[in-house]
Each structure stands twice: as structure tokens, then as C-alpha cells.
Write a protein that holds these residues in place. Structure first.
Motif, PDB file in Angstrom:
ATOM      1  N   ILE A  24      14.439  -8.903 -14.131  1.00  0.00           N
ATOM      2  CA  ILE A  24      12.968  -8.813 -13.516  1.00  0.00           C
ATOM      3  C   ILE A  24      12.211  -7.628 -14.131  1.00  0.00           C
ATOM      4  N   GLY A  25      12.232  -7.004 -15.180  1.00  0.00           N
ATOM      5  CA  GLY A  25      11.260  -6.521 -15.914  1.00  0.00           C
ATOM      6  C   GLY A  25       9.829  -7.563 -16.809  1.00  0.00           C
ATOM      7  N   LEU A  26      10.744  -8.412 -17.218  1.00  0.00           N
ATOM      8  CA  LEU A  26       9.877  -9.606 -17.622  1.00  0.00           C
ATOM      9  C   LEU A  26       9.501 -10.060 -16.156  1.00  0.00           C
ATOM     10  N   THR A  27       9.888 -10.373 -14.618  1.00  0.00           N
ATOM     11  CA  THR A  27       9.107 -10.893 -14.173  1.00  0.00           C
ATOM     12  C   THR A  27       7.803 -10.229 -13.313  1.00  0.00           C
ATOM     13  N   LEU A  28       7.964  -8.491 -13.349  1.00  0.00           N
ATOM     14  CA  LEU A  28       7.263  -8.147 -12.984  1.00  0.00           C
ATOM     15  C   LEU A  28       5.857  -8.002 -13.878  1.00  0.00           C
ATOM     16  N   ALA A  29       5.917  -8.031 -15.546  1.00  0.00           N
ATOM     17  CA  ALA A  29       4.912  -8.150 -16.774  1.00  0.00           C
ATOM     18  C   ALA A  29       4.864  -9.351 -16.352  1.00  0.00           C
ATOM     19  N   GLY A  30       5.251 -10.321 -16.357  1.00  0.00           N
ATOM     20  CA  GLY A  30       4.576 -11.561 -16.188  1.00  0.00           C
ATOM     21  C   GLY A  30       3.358 -12.051 -15.093  1.00  0.00           C
ATOM     22  N   VAL A  31       3.708 -11.286 -13.793  1.00  0.00           N
ATOM     23  CA  VAL A  31       3.111 -11.237 -13.329  1.00  0.00           C
ATOM     24  C   VAL A  31       1.547 -10.957 -13.405  1.00  0.00           C
ATOM     25  N   ALA A  32       2.130  -9.669 -13.404  1.00  0.00           N
ATOM     26  CA  ALA A  32       0.547  -8.552 -14.672  1.00  0.00           C
ATOM     27  C   ALA A  32      -0.641  -9.340 -15.191  1.00  0.00           C
ATOM     28  N   TRP A  33       0.564 -10.024 -15.822  1.00  0.00           N
ATOM     29  CA  TRP A  33      -0.287 -10.615 -17.129  1.00  0.00           C
ATOM     30  C   TRP A  33      -0.999 -11.506 -16.528  1.00  0.00           C
ATOM     31  N   ILE A  34      -0.878 -12.470 -15.732  1.00  0.00           N
ATOM     32  CA  ILE A  34      -1.773 -13.589 -15.011  1.00  0.00           C
ATOM     33  C   ILE A  34      -2.367 -12.391 -14.156  1.00  0.00           C
ATOM     34  N   GLY A  35      -2.089 -11.587 -13.395  1.00  0.00           N
ATOM     35  CA  GLY A  35      -3.624 -11.420 -12.527  1.00  0.00           C
ATOM     36  C   GLY A  35      -5.073 -10.363 -13.411  1.00  0.00           C
ATOM     37  N   THR A 296       1.033  -1.967 -12.239  1.00  0.00           N
ATOM     38  CA  THR A 296       0.515  -0.457 -11.452  1.00  0.00           C
ATOM     39  C   THR A 296      -1.025  -0.949 -12.379  1.00  0.00           C
ATOM     40  N   LEU A 297      -1.010  -0.637 -13.508  1.00  0.00           N
ATOM     41  CA  LEU A 297      -2.553  -1.061 -14.599  1.00  0.00           C
ATOM     42  C   LEU A 297      -2.950  -2.077 -13.955  1.00  0.00           C
ATOM     43  N   ALA A 298      -2.570  -3.768 -14.248  1.00  0.00           N
ATOM     44  CA  ALA A 298      -3.100  -4.211 -13.389  1.00  0.00           C
ATOM     45  C   ALA A 298      -3.260  -4.623 -11.823  1.00  0.00           C
ATOM     46  N   MET A 299      -3.149  -4.302 -10.953  1.00  0.00           N
ATOM     47  CA  MET A 299      -3.059  -3.666 -10.138  1.00  0.00           C
ATOM     48  C   MET A 299      -4.223  -2.897 -10.157  1.00  0.00           C
ATOM     49  N   ARG A 306      -8.039   0.719  -4.023  1.00  0.00           N
ATOM     50  CA  ARG A 306      -8.255   0.993  -3.483  1.00  0.00           C
ATOM     51  C   ARG A 306      -8.941   0.645  -2.023  1.00  0.00           C
ATOM     52  N   HIS A 307      -9.356  -0.919  -2.567  1.00  0.00           N
ATOM     53  CA  HIS A 307      -9.401  -2.089  -1.158  1.00  0.00           C
ATOM     54  C   HIS A 307      -9.155  -2.064   0.000  1.00  0.00           C
ATOM     55  N   LEU A 308      -7.570  -1.908  -0.357  1.00  0.00           N
ATOM     56  CA  LEU A 308      -6.284  -1.736   0.817  1.00  0.00           C
ATOM     57  C   LEU A 308      -6.329  -0.304   1.503  1.00  0.00           C
ATOM     58  N   ALA A 309      -6.873   0.829   0.217  1.00  0.00           N
ATOM     59  CA  ALA A 309      -7.094   2.540   0.694  1.00  0.00           C
ATOM     60  C   ALA A 309      -8.442   2.587   1.552  1.00  0.00           C
ATOM     61  N   GLU A 310      -9.240   2.168   1.252  1.00  0.00           N
ATOM     62  CA  GLU A 310     -10.856   2.501   1.580  1.00  0.00           C
ATOM     63  C   GLU A 310     -11.081   1.305   3.004  1.00  0.00           C
ATOM     64  N   PHE A 311     -10.110  -0.087   2.825  1.00  0.00           N
ATOM     65  CA  PHE A 311     -10.090  -0.405   4.461  1.00  0.00           C
ATOM     66  C   PHE A 311      -9.311   0.428   5.908  1.00  0.00           C
ATOM     67  N   VAL A 312      -8.231   1.416   5.329  1.00  0.00           N
ATOM     68  CA  VAL A 312      -7.468   1.776   5.607  1.00  0.00           C
ATOM     69  C   VAL A 312      -8.803   3.198   6.411  1.00  0.00           C
ATOM     70  N   THR A 313      -8.945   4.152   5.469  1.00  0.00           N
ATOM     71  CA  THR A 313     -10.005   4.906   5.878  1.00  0.00           C
ATOM     72  C   THR A 313     -10.870   4.439   6.543  1.00  0.00           C
ATOM     73  N   GLU A 314     -12.349   3.199   6.916  1.00  0.00           N
ATOM     74  CA  GLU A 314     -12.885   2.603   7.561  1.00  0.00           C
ATOM     75  C   GLU A 314     -12.394   2.522   8.804  1.00  0.00           C
ATOM     76  N   LEU A 315     -11.707   2.357   9.283  1.00  0.00           N
ATOM     77  CA  LEU A 315     -10.863   1.930  10.917  1.00  0.00           C
ATOM     78  C   LEU A 315     -11.134   3.105  11.604  1.00  0.00           C
ATOM     79  N   GLY A 316     -11.448   4.542  10.929  1.00  0.00           N
ATOM     80  CA  GLY A 316     -11.758   5.266  12.080  1.00  0.00           C
ATOM     81  C   GLY A 316     -11.041   5.837  13.183  1.00  0.00           C
ATOM     82  N   LEU A 317      -9.780   5.999  12.301  1.00  0.00           N
ATOM     83  CA  LEU A 317      -7.936   6.025  13.662  1.00  0.00           C
ATOM     84  C   LEU A 317      -7.751   7.523  14.305  1.00  0.00           C
ATOM     85  N   SER A 318      -6.729   7.415  15.089  1.00  0.00           N
ATOM     86  CA  SER A 318      -6.610   9.316  15.455  1.00  0.00           C
ATOM     87  C   SER A 318      -5.864   9.432  14.606  1.00  0.00           C
TER      88      SER A 318
END
Length: 431
Positions: A24-35, A296-299, A306-318
């Protein structure tokens, strides 16, 4: 390439590597490296080396292997058996019987460790073998431990609350106090579910022990004295200011060694086996942590949080819809990031929106902790699931499935917190 396309590609790579049997640890690192190689200008090798070294050399993380070692000592000596002998008379007549020891044990230990992984690993070392020996079903035993282990984040002292308090400029003491009532309520929901499950599955629960009088129960409770003394030493050293959480973990190890020596259950073989067992389990956890930190660093470099958070912020919800949207957002984000990283990477964008909606920041801190708890038991990067996989050898998908009821109970806790905000605000208001 769009954020959705990048996320989909990385998800495919992640599941392909996990399905092929890569650690699992190597999988996470591998995905991060590819990203990073494909979607970032930062050199992936350099970033990987720095991140893995930083994750492995963290002083705060030192508490985790010490608490794991404490759990191994308790598991291999008479102390874990003593805890069961002391608790059994009081929960024996409840529906679910000794299954409640998972919830009670995690609730107590959560006040010691401040870490979900440490709580899950330590209590699991004590309860899983004992419950299996007594004939309790594996699915509900492991599921309840994964769910209750998340209490390590909610009941103070909590590492995630400290991170949120610093990031949001909120009093950490008020956050600690605010987490007490929600922690007790969530633990009660877990125990309530176990009682309902046991009532509906009477044939799967071992028969109760012989009935005891109150005097006999109190007499059997003497077996709890060593464990209570140990917890008192760890908690007392923290709250008296004598020790930090990391130093308190060392106090716990020393105390467990002394108590097991007094009980004459400590010998060279149990000492060696407990040390080797803790080393193996922590090496597994540390590798996963290092991989998660790199992911986490790769993301962060790719910019997805940041893009996901900005998307939620721009929805203008109650306010209510905003909280529901943030709950979904953090649950999805928790599939890829650890809890601390989720808070650090998103608070700068989310907090102005929360403040504009006039949501109390202490209340919001408890909300964040609960949704981060939910992320601890959601695949593919649910940290409690990984810890239990290392301890039991079960498949991640199986552990996630048996933990699902406790995930829904946490969803219910979020709704309770919204409709009864006093759960989180009443005690801090009295300070």
C-alpha cells in the motif's frame, strides 16, 4: 487535462496497483510520482526524497510506535486479560456483551493518544485476539474496532484539533473542550448500534457468563486497577504538564513494563516478541504514512484540493447546504489524503466562506474532525483500514464493508451536530 480526467486517471492507476498486490505504501508513493511527473513541473524524485525523509523523521510521530509497543506489551502479558475480566461483568448482560469493550477501550485510550491509528492499533492488539478466542464474529469485531478507533481524533487531546486550531486561529483549549460531548455521543451511537445488531443476531453472539451479584462485580473490577493505573499515569503526565504526548507514550511503555513485571507475566520472550511485533506493525504504518505524505504533496502541486475547494465556495449555498457540500467534499478528499493534509490544504480557501455564512469556528472545527474521522474508514486511503489490514491480513474491501455501518453512524452524527449545535458549543461557552 481537466481535474476530473486527472483524478480518474490517478484512481485507475491506484486501484490497478492495489489489485496487483503492490504494498500500500509503495502504491501511494507510485501514484504520487506518476501524478507529479505527468502534471507538475516539480522534479518527482527530489520531492519524494524530501517528503519521505520528513515523514520518517517527524518527532510528533514518535508517539505512534511507542503506543503500538505499549499495546503489544498489554497483548502479550496478563494486562489485556485483566482488562477483559474487569469489564466483562458490567457489559455481560448488555446486548452485544464484550463487543462493547472495543468502544469503551477506544474511548478511554483516545483520551491518551490523540491519534486514530494509535488508538486502533493499541486497542486492537488487546481486544481482537480475546474476542476471537471467545467466539465473537470477525465482521462485527473488526468493523466496530475500525469505527471506534476514529474516536482518537475527536476526544481530546487530538492532533487534528491542534492543526485546525493553528490554521484557523481558534483556541485549542476551547476545541479540546468542545470535542468531549460529541465524542461521548458518538461512542454511545456505536454502542447503541452494537446492541441493536446483537438483538437482531442473537445466534451469532456467544452466551453470557454466569450472573454475578453487585459485590461479585465490584470484586472482579479489581482486575481493572492495573489498566486504570497505566491510563492514569499517561493522562496524568499529559494534563499535569509533566510530559508531552510523545513523552507520555514513553511513560505508557515504562508503566506497562513495570506492571507486567509486577504481575510476573513479563519475561525475555514476551519482551522480545512485543518489541519485534511493534517494529513490524509500525514499519507497515510508517511506509503507508510516507506514501500518503508524498501523495498529499503531489495533489498540492497538481492543485486538485484547491480547485475542488474553490468549486464548493463558488456554489453560493445556504449554510445547511454548504455544510452538506463540505461533508461530501471532505469525504471524497479523504479517499486520497490524510486528515492533517486535508485541513492544511483547504482551510485557506474554505474558512472565508464559512465565516461569511456566520458558522461558529469552534463548531466547524468539531465538524471537520468528524468528517476527517469518516475519511479514516473510507477506501482507498482510509488509514484505519490499512492498520487493520496489517493486523488481521483481511482484504481492504472486506474491512471497508464491515465498517460501513459505523460510517453511516458518523453521517448521523454530523446531522445531530447541525441540529443540536450545543453539543459542540455549550461546554466552550462555559469557559
Amino acid at each position: 487535462m481537466s481535474d476530473v480526467a486527472i483524478t480518474s486517471l490517478l484512481m485507475v492507476v491506484l486501484f490497478a496497483l492495489l489489485g496487483s498486490g503492490v504494498w500500500i505504501g509503495l502504491t501511494l508513493a507510485g501514484v504520487a510520482w506518476i501524478g507529479m511527473q505527468m502534471f507538475s513541473s516539480r522534479p518527482a524524485g527530489d520531492a519524494m526524497a524530501i517528503t519521505v525523509w520528513g515523514a520518517a523523521s517527524s518527532w510528533t510521530l514518535t508517539a505512534l510506535p511507542l503506543f503500538v509497543w505499549m499495546g503489544e506489551i498489554l497483548f502479550r502479558t496478563k494486562l489485556s486479560e485483566s482488562m477483559f475480566r474487569g469489564l466483562a461483568p458490567w457489559v455481560n448482560r448488555l446486548p452485544g456483551r464484550l463487543l462493547h469493550t472495543n468502544v469503551i477501550g477506544c474511548t478511554i485510550f483516545a483520551a491518551v493518544s490523540g491519534s486514530s491509528a494509535a488508538t486502533c492499533a493499541t486497542i486492537g492488539k488487546m481486544t481482537l485476539p480475546e474476542l476471537a478466542r471467545r467466539g465473537y464474529p470477525e465482521d462485527i469485531t473488526i468493523g466496530s474496532l475500525a469505527g471506534a478507533g476514529t474516536l482518537g481524533l475527536l476526544i481530546p487531546p487530538s492532533i487534528i484539533m491542534i492543526v485546525y486550531g493553528v490554521t484557523a486561529d481558534v483556541s485549542i483549549a476551547r476545541l479540546f473542550v468542545a470535542g468531549i460531548l460529541p465524542g461521548i455521543v458518538l461512542a454511545s451511537l456505536f454502542s447503541g448500534y452494537l446492541a441493536v445488531w446483537a438483538t437482531m443476531n442473537r445466534d451469532r453472539v456467544p452466551p453470557p457468563d454466569a450472573a454475578m451479584t453487585l459485590r461479585e462485580k465490584l470484586f472482579e473490577s479489581r482486575h481493572l486497577i492495573p489498566v486504570v493505573l497505566l491510563i492514569g499515569a499517561v493522562l496524568g503526565s499529559i494534563y499535569s504538564g509533566f510530559a508531552t504526548a510523545t513523552e507520555a507514550a514513553a511513560v505508557g511503555v515504562a508503566g506497562s513494563l513495570i506492571l507486567s513485571g509486577v504481575q510476573r507475566s513479563l519475561n525475555w520472550a514476551t519482551f522480545r516478541d512485543s518489541l519485534l511485533g511493534a517494529t513490524r506493525l509500525y514499519c507497515m504504518i510508517a511506509l503507508i504514512l510516507a506514501g500518503a505524505q508524498f501523495l498529499t504533496l503531489a495533489m498540492g502541486y497538481i492543485g486538485l484540493p484547491r480547485h475542488l475547494a474553490e468549486f464548493v465556495t463558488e456554489l453560493g449555498l445556504s449554510p445547511f447546504m454548504l455544510i452538506l457540500a463540505l461533508a461530501v467534499f471532505y469525504i471524497i478528499l479523504g479517499c486520497f489524503l490524510d486528515g492533517i493534509s486535508m485541513v492544511v490544504l483547504t482551510m485557506g480557501v474554505i474558512l472565508p466562506t464559512v465565516q461569511a455564512a456566520h458558522i461558529d469556528l469552534v463548531w466547524f472545527g468539531i465538524f471537520i474532525v468528524i468528517v476527517v474521522e469518516m475519511a479514516q474508514i473510507t477506501p482507498p486511503v482510509g488509514f484505519n483500514l490499512f492498520v487493520l489490514q496489517g493486523m488481521t491480513g483481511k482484504e481492504i474491501t472486506w474491512i471497508a464493508r464491515v465498517t460501513l455501518p459505523f460510517f453511516f453512524l458518523m453521517c448521523g452524527m454530523v446531522l445531530l451536530l447541525w441540529f443540536f449545535p450545543q453539543l459542540a458549543t455549550w461546554m466552550p461557552s462555559r469557559m
